[in-house]
Structure formats: C-alpha cells, structure tokens
Write an enzyme that holds these catalytic residues in place. Structure first.
Site: not given
Length: 378
Positions: A8, A10, A128
């Site tokens: 991922d 961000d 996240d």
C-alpha cells in the site's frame, strides 16, 4: 516462482495526512524507517515490489491528476535513490462507496498475479487498513498490518469478511524494522507424519511460536512432558498419536520421539544465524544439565538413573529411549545429567531443561545470518 510484496502507499510508504490526499509536495512525509528497512529488504531478499493503492476519485475535480503526479513522482525518485523500485504500480481511482471489484479488497486489478506463476503463499500484502489484510486473504497471501489506527478499514468490511483475518495476519506492527526481521527470518515450521503398523503420528511444529501446545498420545504423563517441551521452548507444538498401547507404550514413545526430532530438523532448515547450542535447569530438589548441539550429528550422553518402574503411565526405562530417538531424528548432540530425590521432578526438569536448551539454540541473529560452523555445513 517469484515472491511479491504488494505494498500500500499512504500509511505504509508515506504518512497519510488528515484529508487523506497527498496532493502537494508539502504533504509528502515518508513513513519512519522505510528507506533503511525496505531498502534492506530489496538488497538482501528476493521479493518483487508491487504498489497497490486506492486513490479515491483521482482525476476528478476534487482530486486532479495535476496535483497527484508531481508529488507521487517525487516520492518514487526518493525511493529509487535508495534502490527501492516497483515492478508495477496499481492505482484504483474508484470511491469506497462504489464498491467496485478493482478496489481493495477486491482482486480486479491483480488478476494477472492470481493467474500467473507467482508464489503467492509466501508473498505479503503490507498495508495500514484491514482491507489490505482482506486483499491478502483473497489472494492467498499473508498480511502485514501497519496498525497505526486499528479501526481503519473496519467499516469497509462486513462480518463475514472479518472472519479469518487473524490467520492471514503474519504481523501487526508500526515498525518497518519488525517487517524486515519477519521477512528476513521467514517462518520455521514443519509438519511430520509417521505411519507404521504400530503407530500413526502427526506432528505440527512452529519454532517461532508462543508455546501453544496440543497433545494427544494416549499416555497422560507423556502428554504432560511434551506439553512442557512446547511451552518452555516457545515453540507451538501439536502431537497426535494412535499407537498400539494394547501391547505396551514402547512403540508410541519411540516413534513419537523420532518424528519429533525429524520435525525439529526440518523446521531448522538451513540453520543460518542460529545460536546452535543451549543448556541447564533446576526444579525443586532436582538439578538437570542438558547440553544440546544442533550440529547435524546424532549422539546421546546419558547420566540419569531411576528407581521407580513407572512415572504415571510411562515406564522410566523409556526416557533414555525417548531422548536417544529424538537425538537421532533431530540430528543433534544431547548430553543429559540429572540428579534429585523426587523422580517426577527429575524427569519433568529434564524435559524443561531440553525445552530451554532448544529455546536458546534455535534463536537467530538477524544481523549475523551465517552458518555457525567453520565446516561450511551442518
């Protein structure tokens, strides 16, 4: 087959601002440690890097591409300067409310990895949000959850999707160093089946577990001792045995020891970075010295004596046989010396001392992943 790190963007490579849009160079802040530890992953390990990121509404008036690409490309140049490059960048532009199959955790944009010749079982999705972990599950990969906010992504999954994520999560962390160590050390597990006319044995072993145990040998005291071995070594250990106990205990104990030793030998693998040696324990009045070397050669030095014929339902003459068979299966040296008055304490201390020896010997040094031998092989 190639292993992949699906990363991922961000919240994983760069920090996510309050408005969730990294659309200006002033908002570009890298996740702490990502240069050092992801750089080491690239240099030392055999993974391809693939970026998989949701950028809600990219290309719309609220998120124009003229804002996105300059900042995104600046990020890529900084990472490339440290040798961190991506074989592919997969960017989904749909909104969460659209619920499109291209959006994580949907696999619409990664179908070529599902159909291709890739080692997805040993690949990871790093992100996240829980949607990243769900993507890992949907791909048959493992998940690394950078859990800065445990609630992120929860609202995007229904109850059925949330089920089973615990098994998919290989690591929950906020530290890129921990991610490096997990990938550098990899898992050390083994499953051994031994079937003869006398016994049917299944053993599952995780050297880097938490001491979870599940024993069913048909012998209560033997279960108790194997439980000590798993718990005090920090290994997850499950042992299931169907033996010819209507004859006696001999075959059950001997064959279990052989299979258990073989499981340790298999789980240790190439033995790079292990401490190799370990020893010693006291329990009440009993003192036990167990010296262990996972050096690749079986040998048992035995200095123990028992006056009782049995402890529980286990003949004391079988203790020597157990440790000799374990040594043969694990290809390890064992030197065991036990003294005391209570023979239950003596033998329990012996199993605990072996467990502590295993715990010391199996330990790996991630910064010294060399074979602990001048011979060049173990």
């Amino acid at each position: 087959m190639k292993k992949i790190l699906f990363l991922d963007r961000d919240g994983t490579l760069i920090l996510e601002p309050e408005d969730y849009q990294v659309d200006h160079i002033n908002k570009l802040n890298f996740y702490p440690g990502v240069f050092r530890w992801l750089g080491r992953i690239v240099r030392e390990l055999d993974y391809d890097l693939v970026m998989v990121t949701n950028q809600d509404g990219l290309g719309t008036d609220s998120y124009p591409e003229t804002n996105f690409w300059p900042t995104h490309n600046a990020m890529l140049r900084a990472l490339e300067a440290e040798g961190i490059t991506f074989t592919e960048q997969i960017i989904d532009r749909t909104f969460a409310a659209d619920n499109q199959p291209t959006r994580k955790p949907g696999t619409g944009l990664v179908q070529h990895y599902l159909r291709g010749n890739f080692d997805l079982a040993n690949s990871y999705v790093v992100g996240d949000r829980l949607t990243d972990i769900q993507l890992a599950k949907n791909m048959g990969a493992k998940g690394i959850w950078i859990a800065t906010d445990p609630e992120l992504g929860v609202e995007e999954l229904d109850a059925d999707q949330l089920e089973g994520l615990t098994e998919t999560i290989a690591l929950r962390t906020t530290d890129w160093e921990e991610i490096y160590r997990l990938l550098r050390l990899e898992s050390r597990t083994a499953a051994v089946t031994r079937t003869t006319k006398e016994t049917d044995i299944q053993i599952e072993l995780d050297l880097d577990g938490t001491g979870k145990t599940d024993m069913d040998t048909g012998l209560g005291f033997f279960d108790h001792m194997l439980d000590q071995l798993g718990r005090h070594s920090g290994c997850d250990l499950a042992v299931k045995v169907k033996g010819d106990l209507h004859i006696d205990e001999h075959h059950t104990i001997e064959d279990t020891a052989i299979a258990l030793g073989e499981a340790f030998a298999a789980a240790l693998g190439d033995k790079l970075g292990i401490e190799r040696y370990g020893f010693n324990l006291v329990m009440d009045e009993a003192t036990v010295d167990v010296r262990l070397d996972f050096g690749g050669r079986p040998w048992l030095v035995w200095d123990c004596d028992y006056k009782r014929e049995k402890i529980g339902d286990m003949p004391t003459e079988m203790f020597h046989h157990f440790f000799k068979s374990f040594s043969d299966g694990a290809k390890c040296n064992l030197a065991i010396k036990a003294r005391g008055k209570n023979e239950h304490h003596i033998i329990e201390a012996t199993f605990k001392a072996l467990a502590k020896s295993i715990k010391a010997a199996k330990r790996r040094d991630v910064d010294n992943m060399r074979l602990p031998s001048t011979k060049g092989m173990l």
